[in-house]
Scaffold this active site. Structure first.
Site, PDB file in Angstrom:
ATOM      1  N   ALA A   1      16.867  30.403  26.116  1.00  0.00           N
ATOM      2  CA  ALA A   1      18.058  30.331  26.965  1.00  0.00           C
ATOM      3  C   ALA A   1      18.474  31.685  27.516  1.00  0.00           C
ATOM      4  O   ALA A   1      19.007  31.767  28.626  1.00  0.00           O
ATOM      5  CB  ALA A   1      19.217  29.701  26.193  1.00  0.00           C
TER       6      ALA A   1
ATOM      7  N   CYS B   1      18.340  24.387  25.319  1.00  0.00           N
ATOM      8  CA  CYS B   1      18.970  23.755  24.164  1.00  0.00           C
ATOM      9  C   CYS B   1      19.231  24.802  23.095  1.00  0.00           C
ATOM     10  O   CYS B   1      18.299  25.407  22.561  1.00  0.00           O
ATOM     11  CB  CYS B   1      18.081  22.644  23.617  1.00  0.00           C
ATOM     12  N   ILE B   2      20.520  25.000  22.802  1.00  0.00           N
ATOM     13  CA  ILE B   2      20.944  25.945  21.777  1.00  0.00           C
ATOM     14  C   ILE B   2      21.641  25.138  20.682  1.00  0.00           C
ATOM     15  O   ILE B   2      22.640  24.465  20.950  1.00  0.00           O
ATOM     16  CB  ILE B   2      21.914  26.999  22.354  1.00  0.00           C
ATOM     17  N   VAL B   3      21.094  25.193  19.493  1.00  0.00           N
ATOM     18  CA  VAL B   3      21.658  24.442  18.368  1.00  0.00           C
ATOM     19  C   VAL B   3      22.298  25.430  17.401  1.00  0.00           C
ATOM     20  O   VAL B   3      21.682  26.438  17.039  1.00  0.00           O
ATOM     21  CB  VAL B   3      20.566  23.604  17.657  1.00  0.00           C
TER      22      VAL B   3
ATOM     23  N   GLU C   1      16.519  33.949  28.546  1.00  0.00           N
ATOM     24  CA  GLU C   1      15.599  34.304  29.626  1.00  0.00           C
ATOM     25  C   GLU C   1      15.793  33.441  30.868  1.00  0.00           C
ATOM     26  O   GLU C   1      15.298  33.770  31.949  1.00  0.00           O
ATOM     27  CB  GLU C   1      14.147  34.209  29.144  1.00  0.00           C
TER      28      GLU C   1
ATOM     29  N   PHE D   1      12.231  27.048  24.099  1.00  0.00           N
ATOM     30  CA  PHE D   1      12.753  26.941  22.735  1.00  0.00           C
ATOM     31  C   PHE D   1      13.387  25.560  22.578  1.00  0.00           C
ATOM     32  O   PHE D   1      14.105  25.099  23.453  1.00  0.00           O
ATOM     33  CB  PHE D   1      13.777  28.045  22.470  1.00  0.00           C
TER      34      PHE D   1
ATOM     35  N   HIS E   1      24.517  34.192  16.066  1.00  0.00           N
ATOM     36  CA  HIS E   1      23.538  34.163  17.160  1.00  0.00           C
ATOM     37  C   HIS E   1      23.808  33.007  18.138  1.00  0.00           C
ATOM     38  O   HIS E   1      23.650  33.165  19.346  1.00  0.00           O
ATOM     39  CB  HIS E   1      22.125  34.077  16.584  1.00  0.00           C
TER      40      HIS E   1
END
Length: 159
Positions: free
Chosen positions: A64, A88-90, A66, A30, A96
């Site tokens: 992320a 990478c989490i935005v 997983e 992702f 969420h």
């Protein structure tokens, strides 16, 4: 490595001598533009630190959340001296972001502690894509250095 020996590249710091180490990398797909850059920088730095290409296992997972299950499987195999988590989490408009950031981070830490294996956590958590792009290369390199240094530290502590 462009002809330089590993000692020169690590600044002659034995904590950053990756020769003989086996490193596992788990990359979330992702936000792939960012995570691909993280992975490239990480693998380039591992090579610069002397980790042989055939001693790096690089796996990808959907996101992320997983990453931890793949890290857990690698840790349980006892084949690796250290692991690297890349993602990478935005931040978006919903809760969420917090859920994914908190759960992935806590899970990565728990796996490291449960299996006594260093895990360099380079799952970026940013407010926007510009912040992610600004960090992708440095954080990928940092993750490689952390993995090698912590593998060497645990090696010393255990002997």
């Amino acid at each position: 490595m462009k002809g330089a020996n590993q000692g020169e590249l690590a600044g002659n710091d034995p904590r950053l001598d990756g020769r003989g180490l086996s490193i596992g990398i788990v990359q979330a797909r992702f936000n792939a533009d960012i995570t691909d850059a993280l992975a490239q920088a990480c693998k380039e730095e591992l090579a610069a630190l002397g980790v042989a290409a055939d001693q790096i296992r690089h796996e990808t997972v959907p996101g992320a959340l997983e990453v931890p299950i793949a890290l857990q499987a690698m840790a349980a195999s006892r084949r690796y001296d250290a692991l690297v988590a890349l993602g990478c989490i935005v931040r978006g408009e919903t809760y969420h972001f917090e859920l994914v950031a908190n759960e992935s981070g806590a899970s990565v830490s728990r796996i490291a502690l449960d299996h006594s294996i260093p895990i360099a956590n380079a799952i970026l958590t940013t407010e926007n894509m510009e912040q992610a792009v600004a960090r992708q290369t440095d954080k990928g390199r940092d993750a490689a250095r952390v993995a090698v240094e912590m593998a060497r530290l645990l090696e010393q502590v255990r002997t």
